[in-house]
Each structure stands twice: as structure tokens, then as C-alpha cells.
Scaffold this active site. Sequence first.
Site, PDB file in Angstrom:
ATOM      1  N   TYR A 287      -3.509  -1.394  -8.163  1.00 38.41           N
ATOM      2  CA  TYR A 287      -4.041  -0.173  -8.324  1.00 38.41           C
ATOM      3  C   TYR A 287      -3.431   0.769  -7.333  1.00 38.41           C
ATOM      4  O   TYR A 287      -3.029   0.687  -6.459  1.00 38.41           O
ATOM      5  CB  TYR A 287      -5.463  -0.376  -7.985  1.00 38.41           C
ATOM      6  CG  TYR A 287      -6.464  -0.134  -9.325  1.00 38.41           C
ATOM      7  CD1 TYR A 287      -6.732   1.059  -9.848  1.00 38.41           C
ATOM      8  CD2 TYR A 287      -6.940  -1.238  -9.932  1.00 38.41           C
ATOM      9  CE1 TYR A 287      -7.174   1.279 -10.836  1.00 38.41           C
ATOM     10  CE2 TYR A 287      -7.987  -0.704 -11.035  1.00 38.41           C
ATOM     11  CZ  TYR A 287      -7.960   0.402 -11.388  1.00 38.41           C
ATOM     12  OH  TYR A 287      -8.898   0.576 -12.603  1.00 38.41           O
TER      13      TYR A 287
ATOM     14  N   ASP B 215     -11.116  -3.171  -0.511  1.00 39.36           N
ATOM     15  CA  ASP B 215      -9.681  -2.995  -0.160  1.00 39.36           C
ATOM     16  C   ASP B 215      -9.324  -2.707   1.247  1.00 39.36           C
ATOM     17  O   ASP B 215      -8.449  -2.654   1.846  1.00 39.36           O
ATOM     18  CB  ASP B 215      -9.256  -1.742  -1.114  1.00 39.36           C
ATOM     19  CG  ASP B 215      -8.996  -2.460  -2.723  1.00 39.36           C
ATOM     20  OD1 ASP B 215      -8.857  -3.757  -2.780  1.00 39.36           O
ATOM     21  OD2 ASP B 215      -9.066  -1.783  -3.584  1.00 39.36           O
TER      22      ASP B 215
END
Length: 709
Positions: free
Chosen positions: A428, A344
Site C-alpha cells: 500500500y 502501520d
Amino acid sequence: MSTEHVPLTSAIGAPERLTSVSRVSYPLAPLTSSEITKTAELIQALYPAETNLHFKIVTLEEPSKDQLIPYLDAQHNGQKRSPLDRKAFVCYYIRNTDKLHEAVVNLSLQRVESNVRLGPNYHGPGDAQEILLVEKVALEDEAVKAELAKLSLPEGTAVISDPWIYGSDGVDDERRMYQCFLYMRNPHDPSNLDSNHYAFPLAISPVVDTVDMKVVRIDLLPTGIDHTVHPLGPLGIHPPSEYTPEHQNLRTDLKPLNVVQPQGTSFKATRIGETGEVIEWQKWSFMVGFNQREGIVIYDIVPLGSYQQVRYEERSLFFRLSLSDMNIPYADPRWPFHRKAAFDLGDAGAGQMTNNLKLGCDCLGSIHYLHTVLSTAEGEPFPMENVVCIHEQDAGIGWKHTNYRTGKAAVVRSRELVVQSIITVANYEYIMAFIFNQAGELGYEVRATGIVSTQPIDDGIEVPWGTIVHPGVLATHHQHIFSLRVDPAIEGHRNRLVYEEAHPMPRSDFNPHGVGYTVEETLVEKSAGLDLNPDANRTFKIQNTSVRNPVNGKPVGYKIQLPPFQKMIADPQSFHSRRAEFADHNLYVVRHRDGELYAGGKYTNQSRGGAGVRAWADRRDDIADADLVLYLQFGLQHATRIEDFPVMPCEIIRVALKPSNFFDKNPALDVPPSRQEFNRSTLAAEQHRQPAVEATVGQDHAVCCSSKL
């Protein structure tokens, strides 16, 4: 790294040192808006005016450590110091090509110092503009529309595309691509834009090439117990699963809990440059920076006071702290899920995914916000508000002892300073915070929440690599593996790493009952990847042997408390393992080299491995009493459960750095005691006193006992 040097001559004209765009007094302050603009202008001027550039990163190029340390030493000693050049690091494409470049711009001299085109298998990160365009390309493609038509979805149904970084498997993956996973919002509530589309995954997955911005392939997803792909047909509609408050029957028995500081906060914030801040709190002093990739960076200190590095009570502790990398590998072995392994930070960037934090919601109490300025894809400044919140919180009892003979209790509550940001990565959320306390301890905490990544599954079956969390919805098991970069400066930059272990003494005349044990210390002499050993209570420590504790003579140091976790499960020769170089050990230690900041390598998008911390450790550099850097790994094995849906409760993990023989006693002894008139609790506990017997020595040295009832 395969590279090609490209022109460095720009059309700006002769350089003029220290113009207005570079007049920032502190060398680690984030780039200002004007510096971002000037950087983009200097890069654009290298090319013909019609050349369309796509900027991926425009961020501060930090000065080398060899430059910084003398600068900071002079600052600490109140000496005059020459300003360091302000520089910017740039990563950019020539738009609609695969020509990825990285450059360094000297803003003080207004010239491009280096400009290099990177070779094959180096790909830049995603950005907001690009991701939105990929979504549009996938949903407007005629072949994708034809596949969707086979599902016979109700009229007005909204289809959603989640573009994922393509990943790597070595099979036709040289081009930079996105794998798009499709969902639909609740077709029976089409006006609800916040409908949980992850409850309606579809078995269609377009692949978009980012050079041509076209769909190059449409993958149909396996939805059974093996690799079999079923022909598309009319889709049965399951009920929704919503998480927003308006869709819940909310509790009515929860009373308000207010955090009030009537005299204000106990910390001081001083602006450095346009968006940097120096924080002073309870003997701590440090600077908070922020950038596109790492988000929060805690480093170097106060140009205004007598501090340097991250300090406690004017003693240096750490030079630079940041979340270096994270990887989320998934467990489904089937095509195309086998490539799901998100980096990420490297694939997108914590900075650009950071939330605008809301008062009273994300951050509770008396809040101080930090803002930042990043770059758009056009190289223009992009202001972002409230990306970091700083606040104090009560952390329970810090220390306590009750003298049961007198009933007198000494008790101190622990106050913490929290420096927090929150990022949203599509489905998320990660709540990430540096936490400082009054006992000289520093923690890093991650809370994982949000919505699990979902995929369709046929009714009536079960698979061992995931959990069914809703009818027709599979949440695949996955890992969250984080790497915290720690550049220590424990009383200076010549530090060492040791580990302690507790071992039983052999039975002997000295240890006849077999209960004795010793704690032994081992020096780590070479760069390496190392692991915990809970059975021996293996504890790593950073020490400075040139500074000794005045009481016991031991080297001053800080110990590392790492929570154990299951390291990378994928086969060591898999692309998952080769790419996530940090994920196979609890700790890596290497000798410092400028530019080595990211444990998975600088470019993680569709990476091949070999450019991160494992490769650095393989140099086997001498690290004893040297300028070393540590990468601390921690994580979660997320075996999904139905309670994680439609939104998961926070999973919390925390790393701690604690003083070990650094002070001559408990450094929190001087914290004022906890008292009712200070804390204003509504109920005070009754005093607890136990009966006791004590002995008193008389004038003739006789001892007599008396009861204290």
C-alpha cells in the site's frame, strides 16, 4: 506495564553540559546525526563491549509541556531564556533475545537518565534490516522449499515473501513473530523485477520467530469457501496483471499541464537545527518536524519572529499536530488471516517507510524539500532525502459574489500550502498532507493507493468477505482507520470542547408553520469517546471562553469537520477491537499528559490493548477549560472492487479544522482578487450581467424604480 530497571552507569566518563553534540538552539528540532551517534554510544556503554544491540528507535524525547510553555512564552516576549536539555528516546533489543528496553538519554548532560527492560507482551516495531532478514530466512528454509517444490513452478520462477506483523489472537502468540505471505513474479517474464507479484499469491505462509530467526511453523492457507486446507499440488499459472507504464497502451491525447510560479513561491522556509524547518506563509507560521513513527509533525513555532505555536496572524491555534495511529483490520475470519490487522505507524513507522519524493511526479510546481536523519539498527545516522515536499497549489475559487444589478464580480481564488509525505507499506501507499489555506483553515488529507493485499482463491467460487480481482486472486475487504492527534492552543492552553446540534422547534403560536429550528451547544466536561450524529448535524468545536469575539461576544474557537465512516466492525471483545482503542468513536478527548502520543498505545506490535486512548478516556478527567488533547478518527470501508487492481486509484479522505467566531469577518477578504493578468489563463470568460430593477430614494424620501437593462 511490567518493567525491570537495568544499569544506568556508562563508561563515557563525567558529564559535560552542552557539548557540541547537543548545541541545537530549538528544543523541538529533530535529532541531528551527531546526537543519534552519541545516543547509541551512551546506550552501548552500559553493556560489555561484545554485547550486540539492535536499535529500533532513536528519536527526540520532547521536553515536557510544563517546560516548553514558559520557554516559548519567554521567546515570544523577546525575553532571555535558559536552554532546555536535549534528550533522546531509545527503544532497543539485546540482539537475538526477547529483551526489549526503552531508555531516555540526556544529551546535554551526556548521561542515560532511565533504562528499563519491558515485560511480557511488549514488542518493538519492525525495521528494514529485520524485515529483509525475515524474508531471507523464510525463503531459505528447507521445509518451505519442500512445500514450494510441490507446486511444480516453472524453472527460474522468483518467489517473493511479504512479512506481516504477526498480530494477536491469544493463541501461542507471546513470542515476537512474522507471518510471511508468499507470492511469485510472472514466471513467463522472470527478468522483470517490477512484475506484479500480487497477481500470483501462493497458499504457503511461513511463520518466523525473530529471536531465533527461524521458521517455526508453515501454515497452508484456505483457498475455498471455508476453513478447509487443500494438499499442495502442481499450480496452474494464470496470466499476469501488470501496472507499470511499459505494459500499458498509453493514451496519446493528453496535453501538458504545467504549474509555473515565475516569481517564485510565496512561503519562507528557515532551517532549525539540522533538519527542522520553520514555515511562514500567508499569515501562518509553524515548525515542521519529522520522526521515525509519526513522520511529519506540525508544531511549535518561530524562534526568529513574534510567533508561537501553530499560529495565524500572530494568534496561537495549535501546539502539536500529527497522525497518531492507523489500523487496517481485514475481514477474512479464517486462520491465519484472522490476525491481519496492521498498525502501520506503531508496527513499523511512517518515518522509515517514507518515499524519496520525485520532482514533477510526486510533487508538482515549485517545490521545497525537507530531509531527515533517522537511525539504523546499529544506531548509526541514516540520512533520508526529500521526505517532505512543500508547495503551493490552486484550490479553485475561495469566495465570489456577483452584483447582478451592476454585473460587477468580486472573486478570489484560494491558494493552499501543502506539506506532504508519502509512505509505502509493502503493497500500500498513503499520501498524507497537512493543507493550509488563506481563510485560516487547516486540513489533513490522506490518499490511499497502491496494491490491495491479495491471497489465493480456487477457481469458480465466490466469498462474501472479499472480491476476486484477477483469476485466482482474492482481495479481502478491510477498513482503514486513522487517528489524527490535535493538541490545541486556541489563544492559549485553557480550552474546552463543545458540540452543536440543530433541532426543530416544536409547533407553537411562535412557530405555527413548523419550520423553525435552533442550534444548541453542549459542553463536554469529562474525558470521553464521542460520535458524530449527522441527523442533528452534530459539530464539535474547540473554544477558549476567556477570549471573546469582538462582534458577537461568542468564545473564539475552531470547529472540527470529520467525515463520517463505519467504525471498527469486529466484535468489541475481539483482539482487533481491544487493540485499536481509537477505532470505536469518531472523536476522543482527554486531558493532556506528557508521553501520551499514540492512540493505540506506544507498543502496538502483537499488543493486547489497554494502553491507548480508550484507557486514557476512562480516567474521566475534568477537561472543561483545561489543557486537553483530541484524537480525531476518520477512515475508509474498503469493500474491494476489480477496479482496485492491479493498482488502485486514490481514495481520498480529509479532516478540516475551521475558524468559528475566531475572526471578526472573512479572513480571506484581503487576498488579491483573481485577475487575468495575474493568472494568465488562455481564455477569459465573458462578463455576465443580468437585467435588474432598483429603487432610488429621492430628496423628498419618495421612492421610484428604474430598469437597469
